[in-house]
Design an enzyme around this catalytic site. Sequence first.
Site, PDB file in Angstrom:
ATOM      1  N   LYS A 160       5.513   2.456 -22.646  1.00  0.00           N
ATOM      2  CA  LYS A 160       5.715   3.084 -21.338  1.00  0.00           C
ATOM      3  C   LYS A 160       7.198   2.999 -20.951  1.00  0.00           C
ATOM      4  O   LYS A 160       7.754   3.935 -20.369  1.00  0.00           O
ATOM      5  CB  LYS A 160       4.836   2.389 -20.288  1.00  0.00           C
ATOM      6  N   ALA A 210       0.908   9.271  -8.750  1.00  0.00           N
ATOM      7  CA  ALA A 210       0.520   9.220  -7.335  1.00  0.00           C
ATOM      8  C   ALA A 210       1.751   9.410  -6.458  1.00  0.00           C
ATOM      9  O   ALA A 210       2.852   9.006  -6.819  1.00  0.00           O
ATOM     10  CB  ALA A 210      -0.146   7.886  -7.027  1.00  0.00           C
ATOM     11  N   ALA A 232       2.262   4.509  -2.859  1.00  0.00           N
ATOM     12  CA  ALA A 232       1.573   5.553  -3.633  1.00  0.00           C
ATOM     13  C   ALA A 232       0.475   4.947  -4.513  1.00  0.00           C
ATOM     14  O   ALA A 232      -0.692   5.366  -4.462  1.00  0.00           O
ATOM     15  CB  ALA A 232       2.600   6.293  -4.483  1.00  0.00           C
ATOM     16  N   ASN A 255       9.848   5.765 -19.508  1.00  0.00           N
ATOM     17  CA  ASN A 255      10.512   5.576 -18.216  1.00  0.00           C
ATOM     18  C   ASN A 255      12.029   5.516 -18.357  1.00  0.00           C
ATOM     19  O   ASN A 255      12.760   6.044 -17.513  1.00  0.00           O
ATOM     20  CB  ASN A 255      10.007   4.294 -17.537  1.00  0.00           C
ATOM     21  N   PRO A 315       0.811  -1.230   0.000  1.00  0.00           N
ATOM     22  CA  PRO A 315       0.000   0.000   0.000  1.00  0.00           C
ATOM     23  C   PRO A 315       0.845   1.282   0.000  1.00  0.00           C
ATOM     24  O   PRO A 315       0.811   2.064   0.945  1.00  0.00           O
ATOM     25  CB  PRO A 315      -0.803  -0.134   1.297  1.00  0.00           C
ATOM     26  N   ASN A 317       5.772  -1.047 -12.958  1.00  0.00           N
ATOM     27  CA  ASN A 317       6.422  -0.578 -14.175  1.00  0.00           C
ATOM     28  C   ASN A 317       7.312  -1.669 -14.752  1.00  0.00           C
ATOM     29  O   ASN A 317       7.590  -2.680 -14.105  1.00  0.00           O
ATOM     30  CB  ASN A 317       7.248   0.679 -13.883  1.00  0.00           C
ATOM     31  N   SER A 367       9.690   9.512 -11.396  1.00  0.00           N
ATOM     32  CA  SER A 367       9.714   8.850 -10.088  1.00  0.00           C
ATOM     33  C   SER A 367      11.093   8.306  -9.722  1.00  0.00           C
ATOM     34  O   SER A 367      11.432   8.234  -8.543  1.00  0.00           O
ATOM     35  CB  SER A 367       8.648   7.760 -10.014  1.00  0.00           C
ATOM     36  N   GLY A 386      -0.531   1.605  -4.525  1.00  0.00           N
ATOM     37  CA  GLY A 386      -1.331   0.593  -3.835  1.00  0.00           C
ATOM     38  C   GLY A 386      -2.392   1.192  -2.931  1.00  0.00           C
ATOM     39  O   GLY A 386      -3.555   0.758  -2.955  1.00  0.00           O
TER      40      GLY A 386
HETATM   41  N1  NAP Z   1       3.828   6.330  -8.045  1.00  0.00           N
HETATM   42  C1  NAP Z   1       3.507   6.518  -9.308  1.00  0.00           C
HETATM   43  O1  NAP Z   1       3.093   7.613  -9.695  1.00  0.00           O
HETATM   44  C2  NAP Z   1       3.610   5.371 -10.294  1.00  0.00           C
HETATM   45  C3  NAP Z   1       3.021   5.551 -11.559  1.00  0.00           C
HETATM   46  C4  NAP Z   1       3.038   4.493 -12.458  1.00  0.00           C
HETATM   47  C5  NAP Z   1       3.646   3.305 -12.107  1.00  0.00           C
HETATM   48  N2  NAP Z   1       4.223   3.161 -10.892  1.00  0.00           N
HETATM   49  C6  NAP Z   1       4.824   1.855 -10.565  1.00  0.00           C
HETATM   50  O2  NAP Z   1       3.984   1.220  -9.590  1.00  0.00           O
HETATM   51  C7  NAP Z   1       4.787   0.395  -8.725  1.00  0.00           C
HETATM   52  C8  NAP Z   1       4.564   0.848  -7.292  1.00  0.00           C
HETATM   53  O3  NAP Z   1       5.103   2.151  -7.161  1.00  0.00           O
HETATM   54  P1  NAP Z   1       4.797   3.126  -5.926  1.00  0.00           P
HETATM   55  O4  NAP Z   1       5.214   4.474  -6.358  1.00  0.00           O
HETATM   56  O5  NAP Z   1       3.416   2.914  -5.448  1.00  0.00           O
HETATM   57  O6  NAP Z   1       5.828   2.568  -4.851  1.00  0.00           O
HETATM   58  P2  NAP Z   1       5.863   2.862  -3.274  1.00  0.00           P
HETATM   59  O7  NAP Z   1       5.157   4.137  -2.972  1.00  0.00           O
HETATM   60  O8  NAP Z   1       7.283   2.689  -2.846  1.00  0.00           O
HETATM   61  O9  NAP Z   1       4.990   1.690  -2.653  1.00  0.00           O
HETATM   62  C9  NAP Z   1       5.406   0.361  -2.575  1.00  0.00           C
HETATM   63  C10 NAP Z   1       4.749  -0.243  -1.361  1.00  0.00           C
HETATM   64  O10 NAP Z   1       5.059  -1.643  -1.302  1.00  0.00           O
HETATM   65  C11 NAP Z   1       5.309  -1.954   0.065  1.00  0.00           C
HETATM   66  N3  NAP Z   1       6.012  -3.223   0.159  1.00  0.00           N
HETATM   67  C12 NAP Z   1       7.274  -3.545  -0.208  1.00  0.00           C
HETATM   68  N4  NAP Z   1       7.531  -4.846   0.032  1.00  0.00           N
HETATM   69  C13 NAP Z   1       6.391  -5.347   0.568  1.00  0.00           C
HETATM   70  C14 NAP Z   1       6.025  -6.632   1.033  1.00  0.00           C
HETATM   71  N5  NAP Z   1       6.865  -7.661   0.978  1.00  0.00           N
HETATM   72  N6  NAP Z   1       4.780  -6.811   1.543  1.00  0.00           N
HETATM   73  C15 NAP Z   1       3.906  -5.785   1.599  1.00  0.00           C
HETATM   74  N7  NAP Z   1       4.201  -4.538   1.166  1.00  0.00           N
HETATM   75  C16 NAP Z   1       5.422  -4.327   0.658  1.00  0.00           C
HETATM   76  C17 NAP Z   1       6.081  -0.768   0.571  1.00  0.00           C
HETATM   77  O11 NAP Z   1       6.146  -0.790   1.974  1.00  0.00           O
HETATM   78  P3  NAP Z   1       6.745   0.399   2.887  1.00  0.00           P
HETATM   79  O12 NAP Z   1       5.527   1.184   3.253  1.00  0.00           O
HETATM   80  O13 NAP Z   1       7.385  -0.313   4.037  1.00  0.00           O
HETATM   81  O14 NAP Z   1       7.706   1.165   2.021  1.00  0.00           O
HETATM   82  C18 NAP Z   1       5.240   0.356  -0.022  1.00  0.00           C
HETATM   83  O15 NAP Z   1       4.116   0.610   0.798  1.00  0.00           O
HETATM   84  C19 NAP Z   1       6.224   0.576  -9.215  1.00  0.00           C
HETATM   85  O16 NAP Z   1       6.576  -0.434 -10.119  1.00  0.00           O
HETATM   86  C20 NAP Z   1       6.189   1.935  -9.922  1.00  0.00           C
HETATM   87  O17 NAP Z   1       7.203   2.076 -10.902  1.00  0.00           O
HETATM   88  C21 NAP Z   1       4.212   4.166  -9.966  1.00  0.00           C
END
Ligand code: NAP
Length: 291
Positions: free
Chosen positions: A175, A124, A11, A179, A9, A98, A244, A13
């Site tokens: 995409k 996000a 950005a 990236n 959970p 991604n 990002s 999630g």
């Molecule tokens: N953010 C964007 O705008 C965006 C846009 C498009 C695509 N994406 C892609 O979407 C994916 C997620 O990105 P994000 O930005 O959401 O990343 P993020 O904010 O770092 O979130 C990842 C989450 O996963 C959790 N996590 C890691 N290992 C875990 C485990 N074993 N069990 C349960 N939770 C776990 C992390 O925990 P903690 O809370 O402990 O860190 C964190 O809450 C990536 O591949 C990214 O490239 C992101």
Amino acid sequence: MAIVLLIGPGAIGATLAAWLCQDDRHRVTVAARTPIDSIVTMTPSGVIHARPQVITDPARAQHVDWMLVTTKAYDSESAAAWFPKATGPHTRLAVIQNGVEHVQRFEKHFPRERIVPVMIDLPAERNAPGRTVQKGPAHLVVPAGKDGAAFHALFAHANFDVKQTDDFTTAVWNKLCLNSAGAPCAVLLKPNGIAHHDGVARLMRDIVRECVTVGRAEGAALADSMPDEIVERIRRSPRDSGNSIYADRLAGRPMEYDARNGVIVRLGRKHGIAAPMNALMVALLEAAQND
Ligand SMILES: NC(=O)c1ccc[n+]([C@@H]2O[C@H](COP(=O)([O-])OP(=O)(O)OC[C@H]3O[C@@H](n4cnc5c(N)ncnc54)[C@H](OP(=O)(O)O)[C@@H]3O)[C@@H](O)[C@H]2O)c1
């Protein structure tokens, strides 16, 4: 109605979990590494509050209809720790990350035929555990078919643009082209405005050109104009905006350089295609991260 376990959970999630909870026919559990008490998400259409069940111990997971993985790509192995208890005979796994290796990252942990890869374009940010900002509309792409349609149905109540495609390979490589071009910003610790520097723009074009060549070898239909289009797109964005991987380096977080640039080098090698500019980005970002 669907029983859903969302793993990761952050950005993306927490934002998706908040939206899922708006349909009270769904039963949503969040599998978290860092505990959260609730979710508050600021979206373009208002603030969403949600209180899904939150678990932090994989032993507490129970069979679900859907697992949605939204960890960073480099946390995929640890995300798989949630699978054994949550997987029933009909569970499907949506990989919302991604890169271009959605299926490959998880096929050793989960039946390949029930993995649904998802391309997500949704800006996000996470400000605190369980607190996110959705800064624009959500565009998602899934492979056409019954699993893609079932994934779409999970978000039928949300204002998401979910497209099903017969050519998912092209969707994810498109995409990846964007990236991959973000790496110089992370290396230089400069936001998008640095693309107005001609030398950096040339480097970005070379990175994308390598991505196009390798992507075509992998079966993606990518236009010759992609390198120029991407540099123009980055140049049109606000000069102080950042991608990002740049934001991750700025905040001292691990970076997804393998999923965004390393993959071009690795798959290029498989096809006998050199990708020296992407290799350079990987070496520099790896060194910066491990310093
Ligand atoms: N953010 C964007 O705008 C965006 C846009 C498009 C695509 N994406 C892609 O979407 C994916 C997620 O990105 P994000 O930005 O959401 O990343 P993020 O904010 O770092 O979130 C990842 C989450 O996963 C959790 N996590 C890691 N290992 C875990 C485990 N074993 N069990 C349960 N939770 C776990 C992390 O925990 P903690 O809370 O402990 O860190 C964190 O809450 C990536 O591949 C990214 O490239 C992101």
